[in-house]
Scaffold this active site. Structure first.
Site, PDB file in Angstrom:
ATOM      1  CE  LYS A  32      39.907  44.468  32.098  1.00  0.00           C
ATOM      2  NZ  LYS A  32      39.565  44.808  33.088  1.00  0.00           N
ATOM      3  CG  HIS A  89      37.097  36.016  36.441  1.00  0.00           C
ATOM      4  ND1 HIS A  89      36.015  35.956  37.060  1.00  0.00           N
ATOM      5  CD2 HIS A  89      37.478  37.570  36.205  1.00  0.00           C
ATOM      6  CE1 HIS A  89      36.034  37.221  37.483  1.00  0.00           C
ATOM      7  NE2 HIS A  89      36.311  37.975  36.983  1.00  0.00           N
ATOM      8  CG  HIS A 148      32.679  36.953  34.786  1.00  0.00           C
ATOM      9  ND1 HIS A 148      34.201  37.109  34.453  1.00  0.00           N
ATOM     10  CD2 HIS A 148      32.145  38.706  35.424  1.00  0.00           C
ATOM     11  CE1 HIS A 148      35.017  38.532  34.873  1.00  0.00           C
ATOM     12  NE2 HIS A 148      34.479  39.397  35.214  1.00  0.00           N
TER      13      HIS A 148
HETATM   14  N1  ARG Z   1      31.713  43.984  35.110  1.00  0.00           N
HETATM   15  C1  ARG Z   1      32.041  43.486  35.815  1.00  0.00           C
HETATM   16  C2  ARG Z   1      32.062  43.019  36.710  1.00  0.00           C
HETATM   17  O1  ARG Z   1      32.648  41.603  36.021  1.00  0.00           O
HETATM   18  C3  ARG Z   1      30.125  43.149  37.229  1.00  0.00           C
HETATM   19  C4  ARG Z   1      29.387  43.793  36.170  1.00  0.00           C
HETATM   20  C5  ARG Z   1      28.745  43.569  37.213  1.00  0.00           C
HETATM   21  N2  ARG Z   1      27.287  44.686  37.597  1.00  0.00           N
HETATM   22  C6  ARG Z   1      26.617  46.102  37.273  1.00  0.00           C
HETATM   23  N3  ARG Z   1      25.914  46.820  36.703  1.00  0.00           N
HETATM   24  N4  ARG Z   1      28.127  46.982  37.125  1.00  0.00           N
HETATM   25  O2  ARG Z   1      33.619  42.862  37.987  1.00  0.00           O
END
Ligand code: ARG
Length: 564
Positions: A125, A128, A131
């Site tokens: 994905k 963005h 991130h």
């Molecule tokens: N991959 C997730 C996202 O893009 C964020 C992860 C954040 N960290 C966690 N331990 N949940 O939304």
């Protein structure tokens, strides 16, 4: 010497008060004309049975002005302290000069571990702008905690497992082409992902198929896992490009898949501890007592969920790193998710969940007027975005300083710096209205402005090219000098405040103040043409400014080019 503490001691002795409380009550007035420290007497009125102005006057009479103060005066209910500027300048600059680029560092953390979870893009994905924000904020916190004597540990919890892989594999099986993927990398993967959604909208059988692939992955199917690994590698390579440009690396890249085999034992533990209830065939934790919707742990088909993984991972991390804090940096749309599973961990009997688990949420960046909005869904977005910033800075440099050496390298450092600074200049929860103009302006409240000030200090020092180590800083008593020294000197407090509030913008605002104060000083005072002893003192001041800016930018993850 700690001026605030010394003044608190004076007041406390004179009025028979508690030293600590007095120190906490001491304020720094917004304008220097009102004193450098002020003590409000309102709160004493009740106990002393006197009007605050009378109390202020009484305390003042009891104080004998020490060397480090110029005068103590009352103004209404306030007791105002003016430090002796020469004394202050000397004391402050000797501390700063001594510590150099470690000024502001401390050992408050005592080596204890702070785990920071940030960046965490989802494979296949787009990486963005959210991130990017997570990456930049998390990295700044990482640096800040390290600087304060903690042992920061960064984890990039890559979204490397889940339904999106089933989707990509389904699409790959039908429309995929190895050559295209080898060439296009993550863009080709994204194309497959989009194609999948287009088709699945028309025919839900695709979703079924995708779930089937995920099940295969979970059962260890070799072919499915081979594709998974391939797609993962392609994505990581792409992310790595962004991290390289930001000069960021992580202490661990254990993504979601790392916890595949660690969830079931945790679910068993929950069952044993009686925190799970069945609801419609699913397993949940009821959080009604805490005014939250239930936290889903197992789906009806037995599948695990986002919270399940987070709970398994935090227990693993606690065990592995013995953190005193685990910090999670994500967009504020995930606030409920974190509040829920933090509570579940607490309900499992882990007391530390109450104060050691910290969610650090942030707002959106709105690209209303930027051209980025039209490219939504393009996975190269972030790289394009960084390239764009660097190119625009390159043009500005070309106009301002065409003969600059290493133009490209500097443009990269300033362009990236501008992006990071822009991201870290406000209370993080606030949404940011994006504007190239505001972000790149060399004269605005921007990264380039601060970097430029640093380069200016550097150029002054190079031109002077003399030893000023024995300079007498007590010569620095002009208004602009005094103001500058004050902001420099309070830098350490602000770093601590930034850590306590998980707010890097406190550091960026502060170095902005430093830069502005230096430029004011620079424009109103001669340095190299001043009398010899003043010149040396001003060079020392310039060096301290340069160090503080460089340290501050470094904490934010921004480079300080020596020339620009
Ligand atoms: N991959 C997730 C996202 O893009 C964020 C992860 C954040 N960290 C966690 N331990 N949940 O939304």
């Amino acid at each position: 010497m700690n001026f605030k503490y010394e003044i608190a001691k004076l007041i406390a002795t004179a009025a028979n008060l508690d030293e600590k409380e007095t120190e906490q009550a001491l304020e720094i007035p917004p304008e220097s004309e009102m004193g450098d420290f002020a003590f409000p007497c309102f709160r004493l009125a009740k106990e002393m049975r006197q009007a605050p102005p009378a109390i202020a006057e009484n305390i003042r009479k009891q104080i004998e002005t020490p060397d480090f103060l110029d005068r103590v005066v009352t103004k209404g209910p306030y007791l105002n302290f003016f430090v002796d500027r020469g004394y202050f300048a000397k004391a402050a600059l000797s501390v700063i000069a001594n510590k150099g680029d470690r000024f502001g560092s401390s050992n408050i953390g005592g080596g204890s571990c702070v785990v920071i979870d940030y960046s965490a893009p989802n494979v296949a994905k787009p990486f963005h702008i959210g991130h990017l924000r997570s990456t930049v904020i998390g990295h700044a916190l990482y640096n800040i905690f390290n600087f304060l004597g903690y042992k920061s540990f960064s984890i990039n919890y890559i979204g490397d497992w889940g339904t999106q892989f089933g989707k990509i594999i389904t699409a790959y099986e039908r429309w995929g082409c190895d050559d295209e993927i080898k060439q296009g990398g993550i863009t080709a993967l994204l194309k497959l992902y989009i194609k999948f959604h287009e088709e699945a909208d028309k025919d839900p059988a695709f979703d079924e198929e995708a779930r089937g692939w995920l099940v295969k992955m979970e059962q260890g199917d070799e072919y499915a896992l081979k594709l998974w690994k391939w797609f993962l590698d392609i994505s990581m390579e792409e992310y790595q490009k962004i991290y390289t440009r930001l000069d960021i690396s992580f202490d661990s890249y254990n993504g979601e898949s790392f916890y595949n085999d660690k969830m079931m034992p945790v679910v068993e533990e929950m069952k044993a501890k009686d925190v799970l209830v069945e609801s419609d065939g699913a397993m949940i934790v009821d959080l009604e007592a805490y005014k939250m919707p239930p936290c889903l742990i197992l789906r009806r088909d037995g599948g695990t969920l986002y919270p399940t993984r987070d709970i398994a991972s935090v227990l693993y991390r606690k065990n592995e790193y013995n953190f005193v804090k685990a910090i999670y940096v994500t967009g504020h749309e995930q606030m409920l998710h974190f509040a829920q599973w933090f509570k579940v961990v607490e309900l499992m009997g882990y007391e530390w969940a109450k104060d050691q688990l910290i969610h650090v949420p942030f707002g959106f960046i709105n690209f209303a007027q930027g051209k980025l909005s039209t490219r939504k869904g393009n996975v190269l977005l972030m790289e394009d975005f960084l390239n764009d910033a660097v190119a625009r800075i390159g043009e500005i440099i070309e106009k301002k300083n065409p003969d600059l050496a290493n133009k490209e390298k500097v443009a990269e450092q300033v362009g990236i710096g501008a992006v990071i600074f822009n991201d870290l200049y406000n209370n993080r929860i606030k949404d940011i209205e994006f504007s190239w103009e505001r972000m790149l302006n060399f004269d605005g409240e921007t990264g380039p402005y601060v970097q430029y000030t640093h380069a200016r200090c550097n150029s002054v020092l190079n031109k002077a090219n003399v030893d000023f180590s024995t300079a007498d800083a007590s010569k620095l008593t002009e208004d602009e000098e005094f103001e500058l020294i004050k902001v420099l000197y309070t830098f350490p407090e602000r770093i601590i405040e930034a850590a306590n509030k998980y707010e890097p913008f406190i550091v960026s605002r502060h170095i902005m103040q430093v830069a502005q104060a230096y430029n004011k000083f620079y424009h109103n005072n001669r340095i190299l043409q001043a009398e010899e002893d003043i010149k040396l003192a001003r060079l020392m001041l310039t060096k301290c400014t340069k160090d503080v800016i460089c340290t501050g930018l470094g904490l934010l993850g921004i480079k300080s080019p020596s020339e620009m």
